[in-house]
Write an enzyme that holds these catalytic residues in place. Structure first.
Site, PDB file in Angstrom:
ATOM      1  N   GLU A 128       0.822  -1.220   0.000  1.00 41.91           N
ATOM      2  CA  GLU A 128       0.000   0.000   0.000  1.00 41.91           C
ATOM      3  C   GLU A 128       0.853   1.267   0.000  1.00 41.91           C
ATOM      4  O   GLU A 128       0.560   2.230   0.700  1.00 41.91           O
ATOM      5  CB  GLU A 128      -0.997  -0.015   1.163  1.00 41.91           C
ATOM      6  CG  GLU A 128      -2.032  -1.112   0.995  1.00 41.91           C
ATOM      7  CD  GLU A 128      -3.226  -0.983   1.905  1.00 41.91           C
ATOM      8  OE1 GLU A 128      -3.692   0.154   2.126  1.00 41.91           O
ATOM      9  OE2 GLU A 128      -3.696  -2.021   2.386  1.00 41.91           O
ATOM     10  N   GLU A 133       9.248   4.940   0.624  1.00 39.37           N
ATOM     11  CA  GLU A 133       9.701   6.033  -0.244  1.00 39.37           C
ATOM     12  C   GLU A 133       8.515   6.829  -0.788  1.00 39.37           C
ATOM     13  O   GLU A 133       8.559   8.065  -0.864  1.00 39.37           O
ATOM     14  CB  GLU A 133      10.544   5.468  -1.400  1.00 39.37           C
ATOM     15  CG  GLU A 133      11.907   4.922  -0.972  1.00 39.37           C
ATOM     16  CD  GLU A 133      11.831   3.594  -0.226  1.00 39.37           C
ATOM     17  OE1 GLU A 133      12.780   3.275   0.518  1.00 39.37           O
ATOM     18  OE2 GLU A 133      10.822   2.864  -0.362  1.00 39.37           O
TER      19      GLU A 133
END
Length: 382
Positions: free
Chosen positions: A365, A369
């Site tokens: 999900e 990053e």
């Protein structure tokens, strides 16, 4: 370990219910399911009886009608025992079921939500493709209009319940590549001609949570199966992921707490040089860091849930909660193995499974990053 959230009598009762369920129906089988990569559908049917499959669904549609504080609590308690089961509960509730709850018309809600909330049906949600993860705008799964139908062709991968899901919300491209209004959400039932399951993934962790491909080959879906309007699918998906990040934060929190408790217990029992290893500063300081970061993770997660319950925007805070809690889960699980020493590396102790399960939380999900990208955009825009 608690946080400054109002543990009302009802919330306390829900917490104890989830804890008892996890102890009675999940803990005895954790390693058996993990080793066999077995997805225990019967356990999810049983969870439906407890209201854990429609936590956020209003009672009018057969759900428990609870809010995000209860949702976080249930997910946390289950994930303390098994991250795999926690992940599947999260995906069912916050992705498939919540997408239908948030964007379906009344007829669709009454058709699907009671079955999903009761656990009679298990839900899947299809956004990711083999070549498009974070870059979902380049998806290749297309839906071509043909009279009153749309013909779906393409594949989705890394889909939780891709084989066992009875119904899937599928985002497919109905417009031009890279057009954020060129994608549409469809509800597709298992058994629809042209909709089939593909390869089941052989994973590092979360092995009792089924992850597989969904394949569409000239799959005809009636226009009545569109959620919302044509072209709204991608925008809908982004809104669903905002809430989904709270789910993964809660999942991470549960895994972190489970790993911490196992390490703390072991450190008080294991003796070296004539005393428990918890009495050594090297170990006690590790536990102090773990406990502090777990507390911070819970505060962020509970704040995100509180804002969500109030109907306020949660994009920034849910990304913060997901990012921090998932990275904390990995760090705590890693230190948990270190505290166990050699025993942390073998399957007779729970430390190694927490370690394997935790890593998915920094990826699923939206990677860490991507969370930092979301957070930075918000803080620089503000």
């Amino acid at each position: 370990m608690t946080v400054q959230v109002e543990y009302t009598e009802d919330l306390q009762m829900i917490m104890e219910s989830a804890r008892d369920f996890a102890e009675n129906y999940i803990r005895p089988h954790v390693m058996e399911w993990d080793e066999a990569q077995f997805f225990p559908i019967d356990v999810f049917k049983k969870m439906g009886e407890y209201g854990f499959m429609g936590i956020l669904v209003p009672e009018i549609y057969g759900g428990a009608g609870l809010g995000y504080q209860e949702y976080i609590t249930i997910l946390e308690e289950i994930s303390k025992v098994c991250g795999s089961i926690g992940l599947s509960v999260a995906a069912h509730n916050s992705l498939c079921t919540n997408h239908i709850l948030s964007f379906a018309n009344e007829e669709q809600k009454h058709q699907y939500l009671p079955k999903l909330a009761s656990g009679e049906w298990i839900g899947a949600w299809g956004l990711t493709e083999p070549n498009t993860g974070s870059d979902a705008g380049r998806m290749k799964c297309v839906a071509t209009k043909d009279g009153d139908y749309y013909v779906l062709n393409g594949a989705k991968n890394f889909i939780t319940h891709g084989i066992s899901g009875d119904v899937a919300v599928v985002i497919a491209r109905t417009g031009e590549l890279l057009d954020s209004h060129g994608m549409t959400a469809f509800v597709v039932e298992r058994g629809t001609p042209g909709f089939k399951a593909g390869k089941k993934e052989n994973k590092l962790g979360m092995r009792a949570s089924e992850t597989a491909e969904m394949i569409f080959e000239n799959c005809r879906v009636h226009k009545s199966q569109i959620l919302g309007q044509e072209g709204e699918g991608f925008v809908q998906a982004l809104k669903i992921l905002d809430g989904g990040r709270i789910s993964i934060a809660a999942l991470s929190l549960g895994i972190a707490k489970g790993a911490y408790e196992a390490a703390r217990k072991y450190s008080k029992e294991r003796e070296q040089f004539g005393k428990p290893i918890s009495s050594f500063q090297a170990i006690s300081f590790k536990l102090a860091d773990m406990a502090t970061k777990i507390e911070a993770s819970e505060l962020l997660t509970r704040k995100a849930g509180n804002l969500k319950d109030k109907g306020e925007r949660v994009s920034k805070i849910s990304a913060m909660a997901k990012y921090y809690a998932s990275e904390t889960a990995v760090e705590v699980a890693n230190e948990g193995i270190q505290i166990h020493g050699g025993y942390g590396y073998i399957k007779d102790f729970p430390a190694e499974k927490f370690y394997r399960d935790a890593k998915l939380c920094t990826i699923g999900e939206g990677t860490s990053e991507i969370q930092k990208l979301v957070i930075s955009r918000h803080i620089l825009k503000d």
